[in-house]
Every structure is written in structure tokens, then in C-alpha cells.
Scaffold this motif. Structure first.
Motif, mmCIF file in Angstrom:
data_model
loop_
_atom_site.group_PDB
_atom_site.id
_atom_site.type_symbol
_atom_site.label_atom_id
_atom_site.label_comp_id
_atom_site.label_asym_id
_atom_site.label_seq_id
_atom_site.Cartn_x
_atom_site.Cartn_y
_atom_site.Cartn_z
ATOM 1 N N THR A 72 36.964 40.680 30.313
ATOM 2 C CA THR A 72 37.705 41.713 30.769
ATOM 3 C C THR A 72 37.888 41.513 32.227
ATOM 4 O OG1 THR A 72 35.406 42.730 31.450
ATOM 5 C CG2 THR A 72 36.452 43.318 29.312
ATOM 6 N N SER A 73 37.593 40.405 32.752
ATOM 7 C CA SER A 73 37.733 40.087 34.265
ATOM 8 C C SER A 73 38.013 38.791 34.712
ATOM 9 C CB SER A 73 36.508 40.771 35.087
ATOM 10 O OG SER A 73 35.454 39.871 34.854
ATOM 11 N N HIS A 105 38.248 40.268 39.360
ATOM 12 C CA HIS A 105 39.621 41.135 39.183
ATOM 13 C C HIS A 105 39.466 41.692 37.810
ATOM 14 C CE1 HIS A 105 43.919 41.772 38.601
ATOM 15 N NE2 HIS A 105 43.777 41.148 37.567
ATOM 16 N N GLN A 106 39.435 42.811 37.715
ATOM 17 C CA GLN A 106 39.575 43.705 36.327
ATOM 18 C C GLN A 106 41.017 43.374 35.794
ATOM 19 O OE1 GLN A 106 36.706 44.842 34.984
ATOM 20 N NE2 GLN A 106 36.007 44.217 37.032
ATOM 21 N N ASN A 107 40.864 42.722 34.493
ATOM 22 C CA ASN A 107 42.008 42.312 33.639
ATOM 23 C C ASN A 107 42.986 43.681 33.381
ATOM 24 O OD1 ASN A 107 41.153 39.868 33.702
ATOM 25 N ND2 ASN A 107 40.471 39.691 31.691
ATOM 26 N N ASP A 108 42.516 44.694 33.558
ATOM 27 C CA ASP A 108 43.419 45.972 33.389
ATOM 28 C C ASP A 108 43.948 46.264 34.652
ATOM 29 O OD1 ASP A 108 41.319 47.370 34.773
ATOM 30 O OD2 ASP A 108 40.755 48.597 33.136
ATOM 31 N N GLU A 109 43.963 45.555 35.608
ATOM 32 C CA GLU A 109 44.264 45.692 36.998
ATOM 33 C C GLU A 109 43.983 47.104 37.644
ATOM 34 O OE1 GLU A 109 48.545 44.874 37.057
ATOM 35 O OE2 GLU A 109 48.372 42.965 36.807
ATOM 36 N N SER A 110 42.677 47.726 37.362
ATOM 37 C CA SER A 110 42.178 48.828 37.843
ATOM 38 C C SER A 110 41.426 48.837 39.159
ATOM 39 C CB SER A 110 41.291 49.386 36.799
ATOM 40 O OG SER A 110 40.163 48.761 36.290
ATOM 41 N N ASN A 111 40.970 47.258 39.514
ATOM 42 C CA ASN A 111 40.003 47.262 40.425
ATOM 43 C C ASN A 111 39.745 45.710 40.763
ATOM 44 O OD1 ASN A 111 38.305 48.524 42.515
ATOM 45 N ND2 ASN A 111 36.746 47.490 41.431
ATOM 46 N N GLN A 112 39.546 45.357 42.080
ATOM 47 C CA GLN A 112 39.202 44.240 42.712
ATOM 48 C C GLN A 112 38.018 44.614 43.426
ATOM 49 O OE1 GLN A 112 42.704 42.398 44.260
ATOM 50 N NE2 GLN A 112 43.349 41.496 42.149
ATOM 51 N N PRO A 140 42.901 48.621 43.641
ATOM 52 C CA PRO A 140 43.198 47.456 42.749
ATOM 53 C C PRO A 140 43.716 46.171 43.474
ATOM 54 C CG PRO A 140 45.011 48.941 42.863
ATOM 55 C CD PRO A 140 43.808 49.681 43.599
#
Length: 424
Positions: A72-73, A105-112, A140
Motif C-alpha cells: 500500500t505504500s 508515500h501512500q499508493n492511493d496518493e492520500s498522504n506523504q 498528499p
């Protein structure tokens, strides 16, 4: 080493994709290079930290992947330090930990967010810190921490990419971070800001900021600012544009921590996001630049190549209005010199059908200009005007650039170790 386009003395991974250098440090006689890496394919993805070590910055031993992505990341760019005083408590003072500080890095681009991993076996294996993340402001795009020990505390320099800002944080222990200040927007803002680095050279401080797109001509580029650091904020002397490199292929570069003799050694990714995935190499993709020692001369960075044992294949000369062509064949060559008062590099005849700017030129700072051109399979690196003007460009010729023709008046011409290679 006989694969087409495989450099002979620039670092390349044995297989698969590589981009930004990460976690550059020197410890117990070894330089450590971590790098953005896809362990599974020759394109960007599955971002993890690859790892290689060297005693001389040219002969590299690639090691197993240091920090792996999860389903997931991804493990995005960052830095690494030797925590000699064990401020983090992740090792001991007798065996200080190497601590990597990276962006998760969250793969859903929600957060770093910023996380730690540590090694107590001199960098061979890493354990992710159970208290991760150590810095999360719920954005993100918030990434690329470069951590240094400055004025008795850890300083983290990291990017707010879409705001064209660099943030500074302080910590006593690498685990708890306090925001100090922000710098920017300033100078070039034609693309997101990434991969910052803050360091001192003499009585000045330098802040490196990469941006993509918005480079000197196209795609990726790296700018820098000169000023002062007052333990809380970076104050630039001015906000004029200064490029580290006027070529196409030097991006995301940062400097080594703890380099011997207090040298400030810079290493960049030798490619450009505009076409990186199109460069026709296999089974690997991408190389690093040659390492350069940085210094300042009248607020301009000087970049001196770290010498390679045995020397480089290179050409040096001076000219006020001439040029050289370094050939593979009569039709395939790179041209470097001075014309109309400008230093230029032209790779029009040493490229392929990939769309890219093939000529770069900048005003010459003096009537007579000195040049040093370092040639590897797949690249040229030009250091001109006392190494204050640099061009780093990939070239795509079948074997190597190996003989020289002069155009106009060229003085003090010297060739070293240029040779024809047999292509495997």
C-alpha cells in the motif's frame, strides 16, 4: 559491462529502474549510495531503496534492497545519517545506528509522511522504526527529507512541492520534530519543488532545490540559492536563478553526509523525467552523474569531479571561439565549444529519435574559456570556465565517443584515454 549504453564508471544498477540518489553517506571507509529503485521492472514503480557501497565512488558493489515498499505504500526519497551520539536511542554510542529518514508515500496518493528506518550492522540491513511516522502534517505532497546535524541539533530540510516551498524542522533525537520556518516561492517555479539540500560552504550557506518541469530548457532541473542560515531560517542573498547544470540530465542531486576531509560531494540522477522511461537501455535504466566536490566562488557553485583511480577518458582545451567534436563515427559526434560569446554543448548528432533539446548555450564569463569534457559510454559531462558552467547530457551512440576533431582555433588540447570499445 558490454551491454549497449552501459556506462563504464558511472553507477548503474545491475537490473531494473533507478531514479533519485538517496541516503548518501560515508561511514567506516565506505560511501553508501541508496537510490530510488523498482526491484521488479525497468520502469518507475514499487519504489524502494536500492543500495550500493564503494571505497572510491567509482567501483560499486550493489547490495540487496535496503528498504522495501509495501503493498500500500512506497519508500520515496530521503537521506541517511550516522547518529554518532545515539540521540535516537536506536543503537548505542559504541555502535551508532545509521538512520534513514524517508518519505512514506501512500499508493492511493492520500498522504506523504516522514519515517525512520535504522541499521546497526553498518547499513547491511534496516528495520523500520515502530513509532513511524515521525512527521505527518496530513498532506498528499510533503517529501524528500534531507537531515543534517547543524548547531547541535538535527535539521530536516524538505519540500512542499506544490507550494514551491522548502520547510525546515528541528529535532534533538530524529523522532520528534518542530517546525522552524519555510523558504519560497522564489526564482524558478515552473514545476514542483523537490529534493532539497542545505549545507555550508565557507561563510555561506547553499540551498539546493530540484524542480520538474521547469528546468533550464525542458523537464527536470536543479537550482540553488546562496545565503545564510541563522539556526532557524534560510535567508537568501538574492533570488536570482542559478542552475547547477545547464545540460538536460542532472536531476535530484544531493550531497554526502560525513564525507572525508569535510568535502561537500554532490551526486545527481543522470536523466530527465521528460524521457527517462524512453531511454533504450536494458536490463537496467538510468545512471548517476560522476560525483563532484562543491565549493563557492563569488556566489557561484564550482563543481570539481572527484578523481577516478586511473583517470577518466576526457578531453581538455581552451578556446575563445572554437570547438571540438568528439566522434564515434564521422557522422556521430558531440560538439562542445564557444560561439558568439556563448559556451555551448550540441548533442544533435549523438542522440536518437527521442524528443529532447539537443543544444544548450550560456553566456561565456570570459573571452577565453577552459573546458574539461569527461566521456563515458552513454554520456558527456562538460566542466567549463573553471568548472562554474556544467553541462551533463546523455548521448546515444552504438559504442563510444573516441576521437577528436577541432573546429576553429582550439588551444591546449589534451586527450586522455579516449578509446574505441568493442560492443558486446
Amino acid at each position: 559491462m558490454n551491454e549497449k549504453y552501459r556506462p563504464q564508471f558511472h553507477f548503474t544498477p545491475a537490473r531494473n529502474w533507478m531514479n533519485d540518489p538517496n541516503g548518501l553517506l560515508y561511514y567506516k571507509g565506505k560511501y553508501h549510495l541508496f537510490f530510488q529503485h523498482n526491484p521488479q521492472a525497468n520502469v518507475w514503480g514499487n519504489m524502494s531503496w536500492g543500495h550500493a557501497v564503494s571505497t572510491d565512488l567509482y567501483s560499486w558493489q550493489e547490495l540487496p534492497v535496503a528498504i522495501n515498499c509495501t503493498p500500500t505504500s512506497g519508500i520515496f526519497s530521503g537521506s541517511a545519517v550516522v547518529d554518532y551520539n545515539n540521540t535516537s536511542g536506536l543503537g548505542t554510542t559504541e555502535n551508532p545506528p545509521i538512520v534513514a529518514i524517508y518519505t512514506e508515500h501512500q499508493n492511493d496518493e492520500s498522504n506523504q509522511s516522514q519515517c525512520l528506518a535504522y541499521s546497526v550492522d553498518e547499513g547491511l540491513t534496516f528495520t523500520k522504526y515502530e513509532g513511524n511516522p515521525v512527521l505527518d502534517i496530513n498532506l498528499p505532497n510533503f517529501r524528500d527529507p534531507k537531515v543534517s546535524w547543524i548547531d547541535g541539533q538535527w535539521i530536516m530540510t524538505l519540500a512542499l512541492p506544490q507550494e514551491f516551498k522548502i520547510s525546515f524542522y528541528a529535532s534533538p533525537n530524529l523522532k520528534e520534530w518542530t517546525h522552524l520556518s519555510d523558504f519560497g516561492p522564489a526564482a524558478e517555479v515552473g514545476g514542483i519543488w523537490e529534493c532539497p539540500d542545505l549545507f555550508q560552504l565557507g561563510d555561506k550557506w547553499v540551498l539546493i532545490v530540484s524542480l520538474n518541469p521547469g528546468g533550464f530548457q525542458i523537464g527536470s532541473g536543479t537550482q540553488y540559492f546562496v545565503g545564510q542560515w541563522n539556526s532557524k531560517e534560510f535567508i537568501a542573498d538574492d533570488v536570482q536563478t542559478r542552475w547547477i547544470d545547464y545540460g538536460r540530465d542532472n536531476y535530484a542531486g544531493v550531497t554526502f553526509s560525513n564525507a572525508p576531509d569535510n568535502k561537500r560531494i554532490f551526486l545527481g540522477w543522470m536523466s530527465n523525467w521528460d524521457y527517462a522511461v524512453k531511454v533504450p537501455t536494458d536490463p537496467w535504466r538510468s545512471a548517476m552523474t560522476i560525483p563532484r566536490e562543491l565549493s563557492l566562488q563569488a556566489n557561484t557553485l564550482v563543481q570539481i569531479p572527484i578523481e577516478k583511480p586511473g583517470g577518466f577518458p576526457e578531453v581538455s582545451f581552451t578556446t575563445s571561439g572554437g570547438a571540438i567534436r568528439i566522434h564515434e563515427t564521422p557522422e556521430r559526434f558531440a560538439e562542445i565549444g564557444v560561439r558568439n560569446g556563448k559556451i555551448y554543448a550540441d548533442t544533435s548528432n549523438a542522440w536518437n529519435e527521442i524528443a529532447a533539446p539537443l543544444v544548450q548555450e550560456v553566456p561565456a564569463p570570459a573571452s577565453e574559456v577552459d573546458f574539461r569534457v569527461i566521456v563515458d559510454r552513454g554520456s558527456i559531462e562538460v566542466f567549463a570556465a573553471g568548472s562554474t558552467v556544467c553541462f551533463t547530457n546523455l548521448v546515444l551512440v552504438d559504442t563510444s565517443l573516441h576521437y577528436v576533431e577541432t573546429i576553429g582555433e582550439v588551444n591546449n588540447l589534451k586527450l586522455q584515454q579516449l578509446y574505441r570499445e568493442q560492443q558486446g
